[in-house]
Design an enzyme around this catalytic site. Structure first.
Site, mmCIF file in Angstrom:
data_model
loop_
_atom_site.group_PDB
_atom_site.id
_atom_site.type_symbol
_atom_site.label_atom_id
_atom_site.label_comp_id
_atom_site.label_asym_id
_atom_site.label_seq_id
_atom_site.Cartn_x
_atom_site.Cartn_y
_atom_site.Cartn_z
ATOM 1 N N ARG A 61 23.962 30.708 28.527
ATOM 2 C CA ARG A 61 25.306 31.117 28.987
ATOM 3 C C ARG A 61 25.299 32.462 29.686
ATOM 4 O O ARG A 61 26.101 32.691 30.602
ATOM 5 C CB ARG A 61 26.261 31.158 27.804
ATOM 6 C CG ARG A 61 26.500 29.776 27.262
ATOM 7 C CD ARG A 61 27.652 29.738 26.330
ATOM 8 N NE ARG A 61 28.906 29.963 27.037
ATOM 9 C CZ ARG A 61 30.090 29.582 26.610
ATOM 10 N NH1 ARG A 61 30.185 28.944 25.465
ATOM 11 N NH2 ARG A 61 31.182 29.831 27.288
ATOM 12 N N LYS A 168 13.326 20.667 15.717
ATOM 13 C CA LYS A 168 13.950 20.456 14.420
ATOM 14 C C LYS A 168 15.128 21.419 14.271
ATOM 15 O O LYS A 168 15.180 22.395 15.018
ATOM 16 C CB LYS A 168 12.926 20.664 13.316
ATOM 17 C CG LYS A 168 12.395 22.087 13.259
ATOM 18 C CD LYS A 168 11.810 22.411 11.938
ATOM 19 C CE LYS A 168 12.886 22.606 10.921
ATOM 20 N NZ LYS A 168 12.794 23.879 10.201
ATOM 21 N N ASP A 197 7.382 18.432 15.545
ATOM 22 C CA ASP A 197 7.173 19.116 14.273
ATOM 23 C C ASP A 197 6.023 20.067 14.560
ATOM 24 O O ASP A 197 4.877 19.618 14.775
ATOM 25 C CB ASP A 197 6.792 18.124 13.172
ATOM 26 C CG ASP A 197 6.659 18.835 11.835
ATOM 27 O OD1 ASP A 197 6.006 19.886 11.792
ATOM 28 O OD2 ASP A 197 7.219 18.349 10.845
ATOM 29 N N HIS A 198 6.288 21.355 14.574
ATOM 30 C CA HIS A 198 5.258 22.262 15.105
ATOM 31 C C HIS A 198 4.007 22.307 14.219
ATOM 32 O O HIS A 198 2.964 22.763 14.656
ATOM 33 C CB HIS A 198 5.820 23.656 15.381
ATOM 34 C CG HIS A 198 5.959 24.530 14.169
ATOM 35 N ND1 HIS A 198 7.035 24.480 13.339
ATOM 36 C CD2 HIS A 198 5.151 25.477 13.654
ATOM 37 C CE1 HIS A 198 6.886 25.359 12.366
ATOM 38 N NE2 HIS A 198 5.749 25.986 12.523
ATOM 39 N N LYS A 202 -0.782 22.451 14.994
ATOM 40 C CA LYS A 202 -1.801 23.337 14.411
ATOM 41 C C LYS A 202 -3.132 22.586 14.387
ATOM 42 O O LYS A 202 -3.205 21.452 13.914
ATOM 43 C CB LYS A 202 -1.399 23.750 12.985
ATOM 44 C CG LYS A 202 -0.130 24.614 12.941
ATOM 45 C CD LYS A 202 0.218 24.990 11.503
ATOM 46 C CE LYS A 202 1.613 25.597 11.385
ATOM 47 N NZ LYS A 202 1.713 26.993 11.720
ATOM 48 N N GLU A 236 5.275 31.027 1.882
ATOM 49 C CA GLU A 236 5.624 32.041 2.882
ATOM 50 C C GLU A 236 5.983 33.343 2.177
ATOM 51 O O GLU A 236 6.572 33.313 1.089
ATOM 52 C CB GLU A 236 6.837 31.586 3.691
ATOM 53 C CG GLU A 236 6.618 30.329 4.473
ATOM 54 C CD GLU A 236 7.794 30.067 5.405
ATOM 55 O OE1 GLU A 236 7.745 30.515 6.548
ATOM 56 O OE2 GLU A 236 8.781 29.462 4.953
ATOM 57 N N ASP A 255 14.455 22.220 5.337
ATOM 58 C CA ASP A 255 13.789 23.094 6.305
ATOM 59 C C ASP A 255 12.283 22.847 6.355
ATOM 60 O O ASP A 255 11.661 22.954 7.409
ATOM 61 C CB ASP A 255 14.065 24.556 5.899
ATOM 62 C CG ASP A 255 13.604 25.556 6.949
ATOM 63 O OD1 ASP A 255 13.853 25.311 8.147
ATOM 64 O OD2 ASP A 255 13.000 26.577 6.578
ATOM 65 N N HIS A 260 7.612 19.343 7.660
ATOM 66 C CA HIS A 260 6.230 19.853 7.652
ATOM 67 C C HIS A 260 5.403 19.323 6.474
ATOM 68 O O HIS A 260 4.276 18.876 6.650
ATOM 69 C CB HIS A 260 6.234 21.378 7.613
ATOM 70 C CG HIS A 260 7.094 22.010 8.675
ATOM 71 N ND1 HIS A 260 7.199 21.497 9.934
ATOM 72 C CD2 HIS A 260 7.871 23.128 8.671
ATOM 73 C CE1 HIS A 260 8.016 22.255 10.660
ATOM 74 N NE2 HIS A 260 8.446 23.246 9.908
ATOM 75 N N LYS A 360 9.939 30.516 -0.002
ATOM 76 C CA LYS A 360 9.983 31.789 0.721
ATOM 77 C C LYS A 360 9.825 32.910 -0.279
ATOM 78 O O LYS A 360 10.124 32.749 -1.460
ATOM 79 C CB LYS A 360 11.304 31.925 1.464
ATOM 80 C CG LYS A 360 11.445 30.866 2.544
ATOM 81 C CD LYS A 360 12.335 31.335 3.671
ATOM 82 C CE LYS A 360 12.410 30.295 4.786
ATOM 83 N NZ LYS A 360 11.285 30.320 5.713
HETATM 84 C C1 BG6 Z 1 10.083 26.474 10.407
HETATM 85 C C2 BG6 Z 1 11.103 26.817 9.361
HETATM 86 O O1 BG6 Z 1 10.181 25.123 10.768
HETATM 87 O O2 BG6 Z 1 8.778 26.716 9.895
HETATM 88 C C3 BG6 Z 1 10.966 28.264 8.915
HETATM 89 O O3 BG6 Z 1 12.408 26.604 9.878
HETATM 90 C C4 BG6 Z 1 9.551 28.521 8.475
HETATM 91 O O4 BG6 Z 1 11.880 28.554 7.863
HETATM 92 C C5 BG6 Z 1 8.544 28.068 9.532
HETATM 93 O O5 BG6 Z 1 9.418 29.921 8.251
HETATM 94 C C6 BG6 Z 1 7.127 28.156 9.020
HETATM 95 O O6 BG6 Z 1 6.242 27.899 10.074
HETATM 96 P P1 BG6 Z 1 4.773 28.529 10.093
HETATM 97 O O7 BG6 Z 1 4.143 27.958 11.312
HETATM 98 O O8 BG6 Z 1 4.954 30.021 10.123
HETATM 99 O O9 BG6 Z 1 4.124 28.074 8.822
#
Ligand code: BG6
Length: 512
Positions: A61, A168, A197-198, A202, A236, A255, A260, A360
């Site tokens: 925007r 996501k 899904d990132h 990896k 984390e 989340d 993941h 977390k």
């Molecule tokens: C994300 C979550 O998908 O993955 C976050 O929304 C999380 O809350 C993150 O911190 C963790 O990803 P990575 O690659 O740092 O393990």
């Protein structure tokens, strides 16, 4: 194919640049673009993975010119890349960045986009191939998808491809995921859709399959006959990092677990696919998720634990409780920790528990998969000073130290039979060096070459939601009474220890 690329990862020259295309980023000034997409595009340019005929259109925007956007993107790169930058490579890439200021709800934005795309095709030779990347807040997904459809931008014709990447969270629960799939499938064919899904970007996650199916000694013992149980931990140290108001309506189960952790679970548990073709792999993942029977309400109470962090110490620094984070309700019931015990009801895994945990503000950032093997009989050692045998563990460390370790027993030198434990270990960096990687490079590249192996199919996403839905329902109807129940900087709530100790097992201490 991504897995062929993995095997050739030292030989970058064997990987061809992607197809000519324009990448359209919705949410061009947002967090994901800053932290991941810009550094990933730079890394791809540096590794010659981008085609010469390539351009980016950023949509947001704020009223910015192309030059403002290029400059801003350069600042994001400087701030978020983990390695040194070759600014010449960046300058060349940035010249191909364009900006469109617009409201994603307005049809006019899509008309302007259409015109800009046509111009860029002319200027840059991008041949009408478009990759639409939804890096906005999820509440805009449905609107953008429909508007792309109405503007005729989703339509593939004359050999030009149109693809859409969805970040996501993909839905909020089973129903909303189904609805989103419906909206998508009204406009795009499944082959045009790339649900990210990132974790699948990896390298070490991709390596799970190569490790399992590329080594003759592994697969024969990868089953209920030899494996006692599996532990998957994604720990984390960070809290909610300014995302409190978003996280409040999400929580750790949505989340982290349904995406993941379930990706890790399915890669560990799946049957060998017939090939690395996208559907062959995704069919096998679906079979694993179908074999997890939905938890009954009693099982939820027994097999699922939630936690929320209170204040505590992380890396020697005092950190606030979740309830004191900005954007979080002072009596929040949102979980920041989850532990689960799941059973996969099939021939390979019957009676082998899979224990999953994520949270977390835990003491370490670490993602590990631990396979504990069954014990050998003790009989041989009865007449010796050995009091007990230690089981063998295989540990796959996904991050931060990308490695695989096998823990074995060995004789301690000396006249008596005494046993010690030893480790055989392999570290990725020792063999393959380190390449700058945000985890997004492979994924973006795969979208550009049309390989959806590392993306989540509609049925995969719905099956994942089906597995967590009973837990969401019970947790919703029975609010927790003990939150916060673990201090920041400690491993887990007591109930998570009880969950595994009840079965005579323990959470393993984590490496690195
Ligand atoms: C994300 C979550 O998908 O993955 C976050 O929304 C999380 O809350 C993150 O911190 C963790 O990803 P990575 O690659 O740092 O393990």
């Amino acid at each position: 194919m991504p897995f062929k690329k993995v095997m050739n990862s030292n030989d970058v020259s064997s990987v061809q640049p992607a197809d000519p295309c324009v990448m359209v980023i919705f949410g061009a000034t947002g967090d994901l673009t800053k932290r991941k997409l810009i550094p990933a595009l730079y890394n791809m340019a540096y590794a010659h993975l981008l085609p010469k005929e390539f351009a980016v259109i950023g949509i947001a925007r704020s009223p910015l010119s192309d030059d403002d956007f290029r400059q801003q993107a350069g600042q994001y790169l400087q701030e978020f890349t983990t390695d040194s930058v070759d600014w010449q490579v960046w300058e060349q890439l940035a010249q191909r960045f364009y900006y469109l200021s617009g409201n994603v709800k307005e049809p006019d934005t899509y008309q302007q986009l259409k015109e800009q795309l046509a111009q860029i095709d002319e200027q840059c030779g991008t041949t009408g191939n478009y990759l639409f990347y939804l890096a906005t807040e999820p509440r805009f997904f449905g609107e953008i998808i429909s508007q792309l459809g109405q503007a005729g931008l989703a339509q593939e014709q004359d050999g030009h491809w149109r693809r859409i990447v969805i970040e996501k969270p993909f839905g909020h629960d089973l129903n909303s995921a189904r609805q989103l799939n419906k909206i998508l499938s009204n406009i795009f064919r499944e082959e045009q859709i790339y649900r990210i899904d990132h974790y699948l970007g990896k390298e070490t996650v991709q390596n799970i399959l190569v490790f399992r199916f590329g080594n003759g000694i592994v697969e024969p013992v990868w089953n209920r006959q030899y494996i006692d149980h599996v532990q998957i931990t994604v720990a984390e140290t960070v809290g909610v990092e300014g995302r409190g108001s978003y996280y409040e309506s999400v929580g750790a189960l949505r989340d982290m677990v349904q995406n993941h952790l379930f990706q890790l679970l399915t890669l560990v548990a799946m049957e060998p696919p017939t090939s690395f073709e996208a559907d062959a792999l995704r069919d096998e993942k679906s079979k694993v998720m179908k074999a997890i029977s939905p938890l009954t309400p009693e099982e939820v109470l027994f097999c699922a634990v939630r936690g929320q962090y209170g204040k505590g110490m992380i890396d020697g620094k005092q950190v606030p409780a979740y309830r004191n984070e900005p954007g979080v309700a002072p009596d929040s019931k949102t979980e920041t920790f989850v532990a689960l015990k799941l059973m996969i009801d099939n021939w390979r895994w019957a009676d082998v528990p899979f224990y999953l945990r994520t949270g977390k503000r835990l003491p370490k950032r670490i993602t590990e998969i631990i396979i504990q093997f069954k014990q050998v009989p003790f009989s041989l050692f009865r007449q010796t000073p050995v009091e007990h045998l230690t089981p063998n563990f295989l540990t796959m460390c996904i991050q931060p130290c990308e490695s695989i370790q096998l823990q074995l027993s060995a004789k301690v030198p000396g006249p008596k039979i005494q046993m010690g434990t030893v480790q055989m270990s392999f570290e990725y960096a020792d063999y393959f060096g380190k390449t700058p990687n945000t985890g997004y490079e492979t994924l973006i590249y795969d979208c550009m070459i049309g390989d959806s192996t590392l993306f989540v199919r509609a049925d995969n996403v719905e099956l994942n939601w089906s597995a967590v839905q009973p837990i969401l329902d019970i947790w919703q109807s029975l609010p927790p009474h003990d939150f916060p129940n673990y201090a920041a900087g400690t491993w887990e709530p007591k109930a998570a220890e009880v969950l595994i100790e009840r079965d005579g097992r323990q959470w393993r201490l984590l490496h690195s």
